[in-house]
Motif scaffolding. Structure first.
Motif, PDB file in Angstrom:
ATOM      1  N   UNK A 250       0.965  -1.135  -0.021  1.00  0.00           N
ATOM      2  CA  UNK A 250      -0.131   0.013  -0.012  1.00  0.00           C
ATOM      3  C   UNK A 250       1.153   1.262  -0.066  1.00  0.00           C
ATOM      4  N   UNK A 251       0.368   2.210  -0.674  1.00  0.00           N
ATOM      5  CA  UNK A 251       1.123   3.520  -0.841  1.00  0.00           C
ATOM      6  C   UNK A 251       0.462   4.668  -0.286  1.00  0.00           C
ATOM      7  N   UNK A 252       0.748   5.169   0.936  1.00  0.00           N
ATOM      8  CA  UNK A 252       0.237   6.532   1.475  1.00  0.00           C
ATOM      9  C   UNK A 252       0.308   7.656   0.434  1.00  0.00           C
ATOM     10  N   UNK A 253      -0.507   8.668   0.652  1.00  0.00           N
ATOM     11  CA  UNK A 253      -0.370   9.861   0.096  1.00  0.00           C
ATOM     12  C   UNK A 253       0.419  11.186   0.661  1.00  0.00           C
ATOM     13  N   UNK A 254       1.555  10.717   1.406  1.00  0.00           N
ATOM     14  CA  UNK A 254       2.477  11.671   1.915  1.00  0.00           C
ATOM     15  C   UNK A 254       3.963  11.369   1.350  1.00  0.00           C
ATOM     16  N   UNK A 255       4.773  12.031   1.569  1.00  0.00           N
ATOM     17  CA  UNK A 255       6.008  11.876   1.185  1.00  0.00           C
ATOM     18  C   UNK A 255       7.213  12.122   2.509  1.00  0.00           C
ATOM     19  N   UNK A 256       8.476  11.281   2.397  1.00  0.00           N
ATOM     20  CA  UNK A 256       9.354  11.480   3.532  1.00  0.00           C
ATOM     21  C   UNK A 256      10.436  12.091   2.685  1.00  0.00           C
ATOM     22  N   UNK A 257      11.370  12.584   3.578  1.00  0.00           N
ATOM     23  CA  UNK A 257      12.599  13.150   3.056  1.00  0.00           C
ATOM     24  C   UNK A 257      13.622  11.871   2.730  1.00  0.00           C
ATOM     25  N   UNK A 258      14.278  11.803   1.766  1.00  0.00           N
ATOM     26  CA  UNK A 258      15.443  10.758   1.461  1.00  0.00           C
ATOM     27  C   UNK A 258      16.697  11.523   1.025  1.00  0.00           C
ATOM     28  N   UNK A 259      17.600  10.603   0.719  1.00  0.00           N
ATOM     29  CA  UNK A 259      18.910  11.092  -0.138  1.00  0.00           C
ATOM     30  C   UNK A 259      19.156  10.032  -1.238  1.00  0.00           C
ATOM     31  N   UNK A 260      19.337  10.608  -2.424  1.00  0.00           N
ATOM     32  CA  UNK A 260      19.910   9.668  -3.534  1.00  0.00           C
ATOM     33  C   UNK A 260      21.045  10.395  -4.277  1.00  0.00           C
ATOM     34  N   UNK A 261      22.095   9.830  -4.624  1.00  0.00           N
ATOM     35  CA  UNK A 261      23.166  10.430  -5.227  1.00  0.00           C
ATOM     36  C   UNK A 261      23.564  11.630  -4.687  1.00  0.00           C
ATOM     37  N   UNK A 262      23.795  11.663  -3.295  1.00  0.00           N
ATOM     38  CA  UNK A 262      24.215  13.062  -2.506  1.00  0.00           C
ATOM     39  C   UNK A 262      23.088  14.155  -2.450  1.00  0.00           C
ATOM     40  N   UNK A 263      21.767  13.915  -3.024  1.00  0.00           N
ATOM     41  CA  UNK A 263      20.933  14.894  -3.322  1.00  0.00           C
ATOM     42  C   UNK A 263      19.645  14.509  -2.592  1.00  0.00           C
ATOM     43  N   UNK A 264      18.847  15.563  -2.072  1.00  0.00           N
ATOM     44  CA  UNK A 264      17.517  15.427  -1.445  1.00  0.00           C
ATOM     45  C   UNK A 264      16.695  14.554  -2.399  1.00  0.00           C
ATOM     46  N   UNK A 265      16.052  13.560  -1.819  1.00  0.00           N
ATOM     47  CA  UNK A 265      15.209  12.810  -2.783  1.00  0.00           C
ATOM     48  C   UNK A 265      13.907  12.489  -1.869  1.00  0.00           C
ATOM     49  N   UNK A 266      12.667  13.372  -2.170  1.00  0.00           N
ATOM     50  CA  UNK A 266      11.768  13.079  -1.588  1.00  0.00           C
ATOM     51  C   UNK A 266      10.823  11.892  -2.092  1.00  0.00           C
ATOM     52  N   UNK A 267       9.984  10.973  -1.410  1.00  0.00           N
ATOM     53  CA  UNK A 267       9.505   9.933  -2.012  1.00  0.00           C
ATOM     54  C   UNK A 267       8.299   9.413  -1.149  1.00  0.00           C
ATOM     55  N   UNK A 268       7.455   8.430  -1.659  1.00  0.00           N
ATOM     56  CA  UNK A 268       6.531   8.007  -0.922  1.00  0.00           C
ATOM     57  C   UNK A 268       7.338   6.593  -0.066  1.00  0.00           C
ATOM     58  N   UNK A 269       6.253   6.272   0.774  1.00  0.00           N
ATOM     59  CA  UNK A 269       6.814   5.069   1.657  1.00  0.00           C
ATOM     60  C   UNK A 269       5.924   3.799   0.932  1.00  0.00           C
ATOM     61  N   UNK A 270       6.491   2.609   0.795  1.00  0.00           N
ATOM     62  CA  UNK A 270       5.827   1.359   0.344  1.00  0.00           C
ATOM     63  C   UNK A 270       5.664   0.634   1.630  1.00  0.00           C
ATOM     64  N   UNK A 271       4.447   0.464   1.906  1.00  0.00           N
ATOM     65  CA  UNK A 271       3.944  -0.178   3.135  1.00  0.00           C
ATOM     66  C   UNK A 271       3.863  -1.755   2.702  1.00  0.00           C
ATOM     67  N   UNK A 272       4.457  -2.598   3.451  1.00  0.00           N
ATOM     68  CA  UNK A 272       4.231  -4.045   2.865  1.00  0.00           C
ATOM     69  C   UNK A 272       3.502  -4.747   4.034  1.00  0.00           C
ATOM     70  N   UNK A 273       2.438  -5.437   3.465  1.00  0.00           N
ATOM     71  CA  UNK A 273       1.396  -6.153   4.413  1.00  0.00           C
ATOM     72  C   UNK A 273       1.397  -7.666   4.022  1.00  0.00           C
ATOM     73  N   UNK A 274       1.570  -8.620   4.665  1.00  0.00           N
ATOM     74  CA  UNK A 274       1.389 -10.019   4.542  1.00  0.00           C
ATOM     75  C   UNK A 274       0.730 -10.830   5.354  1.00  0.00           C
ATOM     76  N   UNK A 275      -0.442 -11.353   5.397  1.00  0.00           N
ATOM     77  CA  UNK A 275      -1.265 -11.962   6.258  1.00  0.00           C
ATOM     78  C   UNK A 275      -1.744 -13.259   5.848  1.00  0.00           C
ATOM     79  N   UNK A 276      -1.990 -13.935   6.798  1.00  0.00           N
ATOM     80  CA  UNK A 276      -2.530 -15.404   6.815  1.00  0.00           C
ATOM     81  C   UNK A 276      -3.768 -15.507   7.561  1.00  0.00           C
ATOM     82  N   UNK A 277      -4.882 -16.187   6.986  1.00  0.00           N
ATOM     83  CA  UNK A 277      -6.084 -16.172   7.351  1.00  0.00           C
ATOM     84  C   UNK A 277      -7.013 -17.238   6.864  1.00  0.00           C
ATOM     85  N   UNK A 278      -8.158 -17.658   7.852  1.00  0.00           N
ATOM     86  CA  UNK A 278      -8.987 -18.789   7.182  1.00  0.00           C
ATOM     87  C   UNK A 278     -10.184 -17.953   6.186  1.00  0.00           C
ATOM     88  N   UNK A 279     -10.779 -17.046   7.056  1.00  0.00           N
ATOM     89  CA  UNK A 279     -12.044 -16.610   6.515  1.00  0.00           C
ATOM     90  C   UNK A 279     -11.831 -15.164   6.259  1.00  0.00           C
TER      91      UNK A 279
END
Ligand code: XMP
Length: 325
Positions: A250-279
């Motif tokens: 799932x990808x929320x609609x806000x960005x966080x600060x990051x850094x790539x190639x020595x430069x500020x790189x804003x991007x979205x977080x990717x949230x991983x969800x993995x579940x087991x269930x019967x019903x």
């Protein structure tokens, strides 16, 4: 028409032999029911509609007209797969509707989840109606109803099922797998020659990636979500985790600060969800080995434009629902 009650004497379909006997019987029944008339089917590419399509193609060939609506919220490769398997390999009478722009235009700026679901569901009915109005001589509507749908017709699935068809479409129904449980539908699907990945596909909500691209959907974020989700699925498949009941990004609609190639790189977080269930009423968290999580994080942050962080959702249901919205 068959009754909606599964006879106590009905044997559970667990082997290819039993599946073949079921297929033979249904082919005969469908031919008797339909005669030389035409049948319409909304083919989403999910397990149930795919198995019904394959069964009806075997029974009545081109008398079946399949309509696949790509709402632009499918996972990577899914619509292409429907075209490959049904349009090409099985030579079905397949109408492919690319409604991506129509859906994304309607959904632009809409952030409330139930409103998003409503738009997606209503638009599907409109498109399906429009397509069926273009066709002549359709007498029957096929549906991938399975036995749990009948048993729980007032339950979660019916409530969620945005792929449902309008009640006013008054055509006689063809529902060849309506007395089967999901595991039996899968055995029948394999006996019909459908690809394993299609028959054992994890559940996917009707509104698709629309409820995983959180808040108001934008094309760039939807694209990033689809790519990140494809990497997650590939890594789960390659690392023996495809038995997990449901796994997605799932990808929320806000960005966080990051850094790539020595430069500020804003991007979205990717949230991983993995579940087991019967019903799907309760769910537990799959404990993904850290080495696999590191690999997935590395791939998503390097390969997907716009994502600069990967987070893991550790919340069981309850308290968290399986989907984020
Ligand atoms: P929740 O999020 O309620 O999900 O814990 C339970 C199961 O239902 C699926 N789900 C949906 N399926 N339309 C669907 O067809 C929907 O709107 C929808 N919302 C949730 C979810 O993926 C999980 O399998």
């Amino acid at each position: 028409m068959q009754s909606n009650v599964r006879p106590a004497s009905m044997q559970r379909i667990t082997t290819p032999e039993l599946a073949n006997a079921f297929i033979e019987e249904q082919v005969k029944l469908v031919r008797e029911q339909v005669g030389d008339k035409k049948v319409l089917l909304a083919l989403s590419g999910g397990v149930d509609s795919s198995v019904v399509a394959a069964l009806l193609i075997k029974a009545i060939g081109k008398q079946l007209v399949c309509v696949h609506v790509n709402h632009g919220l499918m996972r990577k490769g899914e619509s292409e797969d429907v075209i490959k398997v049904f349009g090409n390999a099985l030579d079905a009478n397949l109408i492919y509707v690319d409604a991506t722009d129509r859906y994304l235009d309607l959904l632009a700026g809409v952030s409330e989840p139930e409103r998003k679901r409503k738009i997606i569901g209503e638009e599907f009915i409109k498109i399906f109606d429009e397509e069926s109005a273009k066709l002549e001589g359709i007498s029957f509507l096929a549906q991938g109803t399975i036995y749990p749908d009948i048993l729980e017709s007032k339950g979660v699935k019916a409530h969620h099922n945005v792929g449902g068809l309008p009640e006013e479409m008054e055509m006689e129904l063809v529902e060849p797998v309506k007395l089967l449980y999901k595991d039996e539908v899968r055995v029948v699907g394999e006996a019909l020659g459908l690809p394993h990945h299609m028959v054992y596909r994890q559940p996917f909500p009707g509104p698709g990636l629309g409820v995983r691209c959180l808040g108001a959907i934008t094309r760039d974020r939807l694209h990033a979500l689809r790519e990140a989700d494809a990497i997650l699925r590939e890594e789960f498949d390659n690392n023996g985790l495809s038995h997990v009941w449901q796994y997605f990004v799932a990808v929320p609609d806000f960005k966080s600060v990051g850094v790539r190639d020595g430069k500020r790189y804003e991007g979205w977080p990717a949230i991983i969800r993995a579940v087991n269930t019967v019903d799907a009423m309760t769910a537990t968290i799959e404990e993904i080995p850290y080495a696999i999580l590191h690999k997935i994080t590395d791939r998503i942050t390097h390969e997907v434009e716009g994502i600069n962080r990967v987070c893991l959702d550790l919340t069981p249901k309850p308290i968290g629902t399986i989907e984020w919205e």
